[in-house]
Motif scaffolding. Structure first.
Motif, PDB file in Angstrom:
ATOM      1  N   PRO A 127      95.105  -7.072  69.258  1.00 44.42           N
ATOM      2  CA  PRO A 127      94.987  -7.160  67.798  1.00 44.42           C
ATOM      3  C   PRO A 127      96.326  -6.911  67.108  1.00 44.42           C
TER       4      PRO A 127
ATOM      5  N   HIS B 264      97.071  -8.582  61.146  1.00 47.70           N
ATOM      6  CA  HIS B 264      95.685  -8.672  60.687  1.00 47.70           C
ATOM      7  C   HIS B 264      95.503  -9.618  59.499  1.00 47.70           C
TER       8      HIS B 264
ATOM      9  N   THR C 119      93.984 -12.920  60.296  1.00 43.98           N
ATOM     10  CA  THR C 119      92.573 -13.001  60.681  1.00 43.98           C
ATOM     11  C   THR C 119      91.668 -12.425  59.588  1.00 43.98           C
ATOM     12  N   SER C 120      92.173 -12.382  58.362  1.00 42.30           N
ATOM     13  CA  SER C 120      91.397 -11.882  57.230  1.00 42.30           C
ATOM     14  C   SER C 120      90.309 -12.890  56.850  1.00 42.30           C
TER      15      SER C 120
ATOM     16  N   GLU D 187      90.119 -16.910  57.604  1.00 43.80           N
ATOM     17  CA  GLU D 187      89.001 -17.550  58.295  1.00 43.80           C
ATOM     18  C   GLU D 187      88.518 -18.783  57.531  1.00 43.80           C
TER      19      GLU D 187
ATOM     20  N   LEU E  85      90.983 -15.653  66.560  1.00 41.40           N
ATOM     21  CA  LEU E  85      89.896 -15.001  65.825  1.00 41.40           C
ATOM     22  C   LEU E  85      89.099 -14.073  66.724  1.00 41.40           C
TER      23      LEU E  85
ATOM     24  N   ARG F  57      91.225 -11.134  67.450  1.00 38.64           N
ATOM     25  CA  ARG F  57      91.858 -10.597  66.230  1.00 38.64           C
ATOM     26  C   ARG F  57      93.374 -10.545  66.394  1.00 38.64           C
ATOM     27  N   ASP F  58      93.903 -11.553  67.062  1.00 41.12           N
ATOM     28  CA  ASP F  58      95.341 -11.642  67.334  1.00 41.12           C
ATOM     29  C   ASP F  58      95.959 -12.631  66.340  1.00 41.12           C
TER      30      ASP F  58
END
Length: 210
Positions: free
Chosen positions: A120, A123, A126-127, A131, A167, A170-171
């Motif tokens: 991860p 971030h 991948t908010s 998305e 996704l 979470r990378d």
């Protein structure tokens, strides 16, 4: 179509896709695949179907079966739907499990390598907003993927797989790589359009002069 109960949350992604191929049923139903990754969310499903398109998409007809779910995933991801929905008729579509196993064998070593390197990070990539944007991009890429163009599925499927892996893990760095791929595809389409437009303009100019 039989029922399946894959506890995918306690295994690595690579282990899940390997276990699916070990089932005795010669038919691998789309519903089985959705059930196997449902708990992991859209990321795992995008990665899985993207990888399948890369591995066996060269076989006629498979890009339609495997690409249509990606189109629906993109739409539902962009709309912030929590759980993937597919029509019942689609869940009953199937491919040969032997074909699946052969395809998975090609990509499994690379998947395991990337799993070991991923963690991860970044971030913001991948908010929730990210998305939604990934969902929009996936719709566009899936539209290209399902076109009956030999070899045309490779790049869109690879980008979708990259988005899915990012996704799922979470990378954000992996997601960023996916966006660079989208930029590359967009640049290629723009350059191709410019070249074709210039060629037609020159052709019409010559015809008009004659």
């Amino acid at each position: 179509m039989p029922d399946y109960d894959y506890q995918s949350d306690i295994r690595s992604f690579s282990q899940v896709i390997e276990d699916i191929g070990r089932k005795d049923d010669p038919r691998l139903y789309l519903g089985e695949l959705v059930d196997a990754f449902g708990e992991r969310g859209f990321g795992a499903l995008m990665l899985f179907f993207g990888l399948l398109n890369i591995a066996i998409g060269i076989i006629p007809g498979t890009t339609t079966i495997l690409g249509a779910p990606l189109l629906l995933m993109g739409l539902q991801l962009a709309m912030r739907v929590d759980q993937l929905w597919l029509p019942r008729w689609a869940m009953k579509r199937w491919i040969e499990r032997k074909t699946y196993r052969e395809g998975v064998e090609k990509v499994l070593p690379r998947v395991r390598m990337v799993e070991r390197l991923s963690r991860p990070r970044l971030h913001v990539m991948t908010s929730e907003l990210s998305e939604v944007l990934i969902g929009v991009a996936t719709v566009a890429l899936a539209c290209i993927l399902v076109l009956p163009v030999w070899g045309g599925n490779l790049v869109p499927a690879l980008i979708i797989s990259t988005f899915g892996f990012g996704l799922m893990q979470r990378d954000g760095l992996v997601v960023l790589v996916g966006w660079l791929g989208v930029l590359g595809v967009g640049l290629f389409i723009w350059l191709a359009w410019e070249l074709v437009s210039a060629a037609f303009a020159a052709l019409f100019h010559v015809a008009g002069a004659a």
